[in-house]
Design an enzyme around this catalytic site. Structure first.
Site, PDB file in Angstrom:
ATOM      1  N   GLU A  54      76.318 -66.541  79.360  1.00  0.00           N
ATOM      2  CA  GLU A  54      77.071 -65.675  80.259  1.00  0.00           C
ATOM      3  C   GLU A  54      76.460 -65.674  81.651  1.00  0.00           C
ATOM      4  O   GLU A  54      77.175 -65.722  82.656  1.00  0.00           O
ATOM      5  CB  GLU A  54      77.096 -64.246  79.697  1.00  0.00           C
ATOM      6  CG  GLU A  54      77.835 -63.248  80.578  1.00  0.00           C
ATOM      7  CD  GLU A  54      77.789 -61.833  80.036  1.00  0.00           C
ATOM      8  OE1 GLU A  54      78.649 -61.036  80.427  1.00  0.00           O
ATOM      9  OE2 GLU A  54      76.882 -61.521  79.238  1.00  0.00           O
ATOM     10  N   SER A  75      85.879 -58.111  79.621  1.00  0.00           N
ATOM     11  CA  SER A  75      86.762 -59.024  80.350  1.00  0.00           C
ATOM     12  C   SER A  75      87.835 -59.579  79.422  1.00  0.00           C
ATOM     13  O   SER A  75      87.571 -59.883  78.252  1.00  0.00           O
ATOM     14  CB  SER A  75      85.950 -60.174  80.960  1.00  0.00           C
ATOM     15  OG  SER A  75      84.943 -59.693  81.812  1.00  0.00           O
TER      16      SER A  75
END
Length: 380
Positions: free
Chosen positions: A239, A156
């Site tokens: 995360e 990302s």
């Protein structure tokens, strides 16, 4: 755990809601995410809304996880732009705070907060996604530091990142988990090639990253040499919390239950079983919030994210897919043409992959919470 705001929290929520209503840009251009994202981050930083839960000693406001949770709820409700440095703030920063040297903390943490350095996470590989310990990217000793060679994928914000948190194999002869180290990689140096991956919703939130003779200095090692698995687990747990916001876009900024309710009130097709499905999605939204509040309470008592993060992620991801599927089902063919719902629906399958697949989360829950035996090898 009390789901109600205290008077102090209610006042903070009102301040946040007022500031966001006055400052959230109305026309966010995703194609210029790098420049506008940095500008927006710095605006948030000047207003004191970056690093709310970070300890004051590291430049944060030290307000604790409850205030951070309130901020995230209001931020999502306001449909504010996705945070460009969410990986730096949510994953790299905590890993450096917990495992980094004093020099690394003073060097990197202030620029994460200010948005002067954007981070990505170089974890998954084509042959090592859910089984991250099977990674093959190598980091070999050279000139007092390391030279890295390998390939990462589904990274990302790699196209916008200045630095990467990279997990690599530093001792091929050691066991799978024992020969791994965590390194900081300069994403602008020669040998780093970033190839954006176009998704089916038209966005390019992820990239392939190729590392060819990439250098990392001796001060790039976070934690002990060959002891990077513990650092990896720290980032993965953060995360899983960050990716479990639900909805169907990066960091949970897609349509939510309020949008689904508004759609229901304006659509004639909400009859019969669909009304029951809508009610169930709304009930599950409350349950998901309760799961998040449990983690907030745990963090407020000084605990680090553990296997409970997998419960929240599993539930939130599947809830987000049901929410989007219900909206598109009721919109009919228009559902795949409608901008926000179409994009959110097409993105939502990614939520059950990123940060550990649904199958991985179920294994973690079964083994670490329920005490079940480890899953055996797959049968032919």
């Amino acid at each position: 755990m009390d789901p109600r705001d205290s008077p102090e929290q209610a006042a903070f929520r009102a301040d946040v809601r007022r500031w966001l209503s006055e400052n959230v840009p109305g026309d966010w251009d995703r194609s210029d995410r790098a420049r506008l994202g940095r500008q927006w981050h710095r605006r948030l930083h000047r207003a004191g809304f970056v690093g709310l839960s970070w300890p004051a000693e590291f430049g944060g406001r030290g307000l604790g996880p409850a205030m951070q949770f309130i901020w995230q709820e209001e931020y999502s409700r306001a449909k504010a732009p996705p945070m460009l440095n969410v990986i730096g703030l949510g994953w790299a920063g905590p890993a450096i705070m917990l495992h980094g040297s004093p020099e690394q903390k003073s060097r990197y943490l202030p620029k994460i907060l200010s948005g002067d350095e954007i981070w990505c996470q170089l974890f998954s590989e084509p042959g090592a996604g859910s089984d991250l310990a099977g990674l093959t990217t190598r980091a070999e000793p050279a000139d007092g530091g390391f030279v890295l060679n390998g390939q990462k994928v589904w990274t990302s914000v790699a196209a916008e990142a200045d630095l990467g948190l990279c997990v690599a194999r530093t001792d091929p002869s050691a066991s799978r988990h024992a020969g791994i180290s965590m390194l900081i990689v300069d994403m602008h140096q020669p040998g780093v090639e970033v190839r954006p991956i176009r998704q089916m919703n038209g966005a390019a939130d992820f990239s392939e990253v190729f590392l060819t003779d990439v250098h990392a200095g001796p001060d790039a090692l976070i934690g002990p040499l060959n002891g990077g698995w513990a650092v990896t687990i720290t980032t993965l747990m953060h995360e899983r919390i960050g990716l479990s916001a639900g909805g169907g876009s990066l960091w949970g900024q897609g349509p939510g239950t309020a949008d689904l309710g508004a759609l229901a009130s304006s659509t004639e097709s909400w009859t019969g079983s669909r009304r029951q499905d809508l009610a169930q999605v709304c009930v599950d939204a409350f349950a998901h919030r309760a799961l998040k509040l449990r983690l907030v309470t745990q963090a407020a008592r000084g605990g680090q994210p553990g296997a409970e993060a997998s419960v929240q992620k599993l539930f939130g991801d599947e809830w987000g897919q049901r929410l989007n599927g219900l909206a598109v089902d009721c919109l009919g063919p228009q559902g795949l043409l409608d901008g926000p719902w179409a994009s959110s629906f097409l993105y939502s399958p990614a939520l059950t992959i990123g940060g550990g697949t649904t199958q991985v989360q179920k294994n973690i829950i079964g083994e670490r919470i329920l005490g079940l035996p480890k899953e055996g090898p797959a049968k032919p």
